[in-house]
Design a protein around this motif. Sequence first.
Motif, mmCIF file in Angstrom:
data_model
loop_
_atom_site.group_PDB
_atom_site.id
_atom_site.type_symbol
_atom_site.label_atom_id
_atom_site.label_comp_id
_atom_site.label_asym_id
_atom_site.label_seq_id
_atom_site.Cartn_x
_atom_site.Cartn_y
_atom_site.Cartn_z
ATOM 1 N N ASP A 67 37.624 34.816 -25.031
ATOM 2 C CA ASP A 67 39.071 34.949 -25.269
ATOM 3 C C ASP A 67 39.734 35.969 -24.519
ATOM 4 O O ASP A 67 40.868 35.914 -24.066
ATOM 5 C CB ASP A 67 39.355 34.919 -26.643
ATOM 6 C CG ASP A 67 40.870 34.717 -27.057
ATOM 7 O OD1 ASP A 67 41.455 33.750 -26.393
ATOM 8 O OD2 ASP A 67 41.336 35.624 -27.809
ATOM 9 N N SER B 208 39.897 29.372 -21.101
ATOM 10 C CA SER B 208 40.818 28.524 -21.842
ATOM 11 C C SER B 208 39.851 28.106 -23.172
ATOM 12 O O SER B 208 38.744 28.517 -23.494
ATOM 13 C CB SER B 208 40.632 27.139 -20.927
ATOM 14 O OG SER B 208 39.441 26.668 -20.773
ATOM 15 N N ASP B 209 40.877 27.459 -24.119
ATOM 16 C CA ASP B 209 40.119 26.966 -25.513
ATOM 17 C C ASP B 209 38.960 26.186 -25.166
ATOM 18 O O ASP B 209 37.984 26.168 -25.997
ATOM 19 C CB ASP B 209 41.367 26.685 -26.442
ATOM 20 C CG ASP B 209 42.294 27.678 -26.528
ATOM 21 O OD1 ASP B 209 41.936 28.907 -26.552
ATOM 22 O OD2 ASP B 209 43.412 27.272 -27.083
ATOM 23 N N THR B 210 39.134 25.186 -24.074
ATOM 24 C CA THR B 210 38.139 24.280 -23.897
ATOM 25 C C THR B 210 36.983 24.837 -23.634
ATOM 26 O O THR B 210 35.980 24.436 -24.037
ATOM 27 C CB THR B 210 38.518 23.355 -22.850
ATOM 28 O OG1 THR B 210 39.856 22.747 -23.019
ATOM 29 C CG2 THR B 210 37.547 22.000 -22.653
ATOM 30 N N SER C 19 44.979 24.845 -28.436
ATOM 31 C CA SER C 19 45.745 24.795 -27.063
ATOM 32 C C SER C 19 47.053 24.179 -27.490
ATOM 33 O O SER C 19 47.888 25.045 -26.695
ATOM 34 C CB SER C 19 44.682 23.826 -26.278
ATOM 35 O OG SER C 19 43.706 24.642 -25.940
#
Length: 472
Positions: free
Chosen positions: A35, A40-42, A350
Amino acid sequence: MSPQLLAMVLAPLLGLFVVCIGNGFISSLTALRLDASGASDTVIGLVSSAYFIGLTLGAMFNDRLIVRIGHIRAYSSFASLTAVTILLQGLFFDATAWFAFRLIGGWAAVGVFLVVESWMLLAGDQKMRGRLLALYMIALYGSGMLGQVKLGMIDAWGETAPFMVAGMLASLSVLPMVILPRVSPPIEHVEPLSPYRLIRMTPTGVMGSFGSGIAIAAVYTLLPIYLQRIGMDVFQVGQMMASTILGAMVLQYPVGRWSDRQDRQVVLIALGIFCTALSVLIVLLPNSPTLLLVLLFLLGGGIFAIYPVAVSHSADRAPSGALVRMIQGLLLINSIGSAVSPLIITPAMSALGEPGLFWSFVVLNLCLTGFFLWRRNARPAPIPVAPFEAAAQMTPVGAEMRVTEDLEQGALGHELMEDLSAVVPDVEVATPVMEDIFNHAVPEPGAASYLPDTADGKSGTYDASPEMRAAS
């Protein structure tokens, strides 16, 4: 517990405690570093899922390797592989490489759990399993909590220091195992019940195990990201995570005792509502560190208690011969939920930002609560037949530790209840008879006992069969 038994289980428990100190905070650190790097969150969800996918695969296949090479050599191999994957994470900062390292690390970690749990199964008989399980949980949760508390201090030593410390701990965990006399506990290949049979036997247990897996994996992998995004440093994140795990360890037992005196489906419904309310409060209340610490303590206790209560509910319905395989099957369902958890929840984070984690908890727990309510109306739960046994996430082999003599006797009594109900259709007549058996009120061989008055005012007698006397 005798000194001899304690000596037999001390080495594997000490090895588990040492390796899990580092392995616990690496899960949080992996998500925090990704992070902080802008991933990305994915991507974070995929890397986080890799560890739980490895756990699931290892739980299905690692027992065969242990049978071939023995427990001590298997433990040494798995712990060394755990150390290597952690150290490689410190050398190569790449999301694709970290996915592979976490996948292999999960596979190796469950191998460590398999060795420790099967060793403990051999060490004690059935009457000692409850105490052995308690020691196992103290080692597992205590090490995880200690690792989280020290995360901030270790991270301050340098960028690669946490990976070096965790790798060294995994390597050192081999020492208690290799200095013991050569012992090779027997282990059998595991064949859990299929998901189809589990759903037919206990829909509530399957849904509770699956939902619990989603929530627990999100706590370990995505909660640190939430805490970092609301402005906390690594030290504060570690403190919050430690509070969550402490809640899981402290509140599980009182919740379980409550479920022994109450319909377990009612307890599951209450836990779902409790976790939903706490998740809403965390999102809506001001970000006070002290208040958040308390709320996460309570939320950890609620989330981690769902799985053992769901398993205990399922055990109330299971035949005595299927208890072990049923618990193994529910553990597999729980592992699948853990594997898909980051993939399900990271899209919500997201779309909604950092509160998306707790809004996901709200939706998840509302769905679980609705399902539990529907099942209770469709088929009321039976009276709990055996004492609650607290449980952490374990391997299929270690699931046998939960099947104590009391649980088997309770399942046998449940079978006798069904048989007696078929002979005596009036449940009000059949139930007190079985309660007499559970209360050790079965008469001596040859003595007669009296059934309560039936609806027509007549009374009857029965002679306690050997099977009923054995159930008392």
